[in-house]
Enzyme design. Structure first.
Site: not given
Ligand code: PMP
Length: 366
Positions: A108, A178, A202
């Protein structure tokens, strides 16, 4: 209480959308057709109505209380998921000649880095790629340019299963995190951060909502071509209503925040999360079949990847576990193996059921 389908108990180990507390689901069910005597579902309340403004204000107040949030931070409830912030952060904070500094701790972080590169100069101050992301970075692994626009990091990598054991020290450079997969899992000192953002699916509520916490002095710096719906100033001035906000998701988030308060707040929540993670890591570490490769000081409390090293056996495990009510244990498609996400709503009994299943599966396969 756990989700029940027919007579069976289901534990959902999905990394997101993840299970929500059953108490929250039951409240939402009871209020589904008639919110607070309005005769309407929250889903069809106007976002400008008194009822909905009350719901949003209540959710914000509960979040502020849970995080002991200082008054000089704005809370935004927005659409677009956490990924929208991969663009919003550089568009709001990157000056024309300042680099943005990123720490690369896994899947991520890399997504955030790739998006930021579209908008300006990105410097990667440290990366744990060499360890195959089986560690996060330690504070000796990177140095931050004091002229940087901001420092971005991912405290908990949902797919790699690693987490930082410290808050990066950024000096006067604004720190951006994040926190999608760790927010509200333990107390956090908000005053250390310039921006915190987290996708909801989550530890907060249904997918689609992203919660952004931004320090006042970082509002109003967006570059001229920043889209209106990503501009923190527009969004803060309009109380997250620059367009129709994700109303039902905000309502659900408020119920989750209330549930967390009823759990005793984040200190108590953390204790439960540590106990659950400990139980699972202990069984994996003592297993003759499965292992987790992340160094112990960087092991995530929320996302626990493990594997037998044999993709056929891992697939059989995930399939048999699902047939026994332990759902979504397959690893991310980019990584394979297995992964148990054990967010706040996963009860201790769910982790007990999982470790019992691991031990039984092992006894049949070793
Ligand atoms: N950052 C992290 C740490 C994540 O775990 C996720 C999704 N699993 C995201 C960003 C992306 O999130 P979204 O699908 O809500 O855009």
């Amino acid at each position: 209480m756990v989700a029940a389908v027919g007579a069976e108990q289901i534990y959902n180990f999905c990394s997101g959308p993840a299970m929500l507390p059953p108490e929250v689901m039951l409240t939402a069910q009871a209020e589904m057709l008639d919110y607070n005597g309005s005769g309407m579902s929250v889903m069809s309340l106007s976002h400008r109505s008194e009822e909905f403004l009350g719901i949003q204000a209540d959710a914000e107040a509960r979040l502020r209380q849970l995080l002991s949030m200082p008054d000089n931070y704005r809370v935004l409830f927005l659409q677009g998921g956490a990924s929208s912030q991969f663009a919003a952060v550089p568009l709001n904070l990157m000056g024309s000649d300042q680099p943005a500094v990123y720490l690369d701790s896994g899947y991520w972080s890399q997504k955030a880095i790739a998006e930021a590169r579209r908008y300006g100069r990105v410097v990667i101050a440290g990366s744990s790629a060499e360890s195959q992301y089986c560690s996060a970075l330690s504070s000796n692994d990177y140095q931050i340019d004091p002229g940087a626009a901001y420092l971005h990091y991912t405290p908990n990598e949902t797919i790699d299963g690693n987490c930082f054991d410290h808050i990066p020290s950024a000096g006067c450079v604004p720190l951006v995190a994040d926190m999608s997969s760790c927010i509200l899992s333990e107390p956090v000192d908000v005053s250390e951060y310039g921006v915190i953002y987290a996708g909801a699916q989550k530890n907060i509520g249904p997918a689609g909502l992203v919660v952004v916490i931004v320090r006042d002095d970082l509002v109003g710096r967006a570059r001229a071509d920043c889209p209106r719906l990503l501009n923190y100033q527009t969004l803060a001035e309009q109380n997250s209503m620059a367009n129709t906000p994700p109303t039902f998701a905000i309502y659900m988030a408020g119920l989750v925040f209330r549930w967390l308060q009823e759990q005793g707040g984040l200190q108590d929540v953390k204790k439960r999360n540590v106990a659950k993670a400990q139980l699972l890591y202990d069984v994996i570490d003592n297993s003759r079949l499965f292992s987790n490769q992340v160094v112990s000081s960087n092991r995530s409390l929320m996302n626990v990847p493990f594997s037998s090293g044999n993709s056929v056996l891992d697939a059989e495990f995930a399939q048999t576990a699902a047939a026994n009510g332990l759902k979504n244990l397959q690893g991310h498609r980019s990584k394979g193996g297995l992964r148990a996400s054990i967010y706040n709503a996963m009860p201790y009994s769910g982790v007990e059921a999982l470790v019992n299943f691991i031990e039984k599966f092992e006894s049949q396969h070793v």
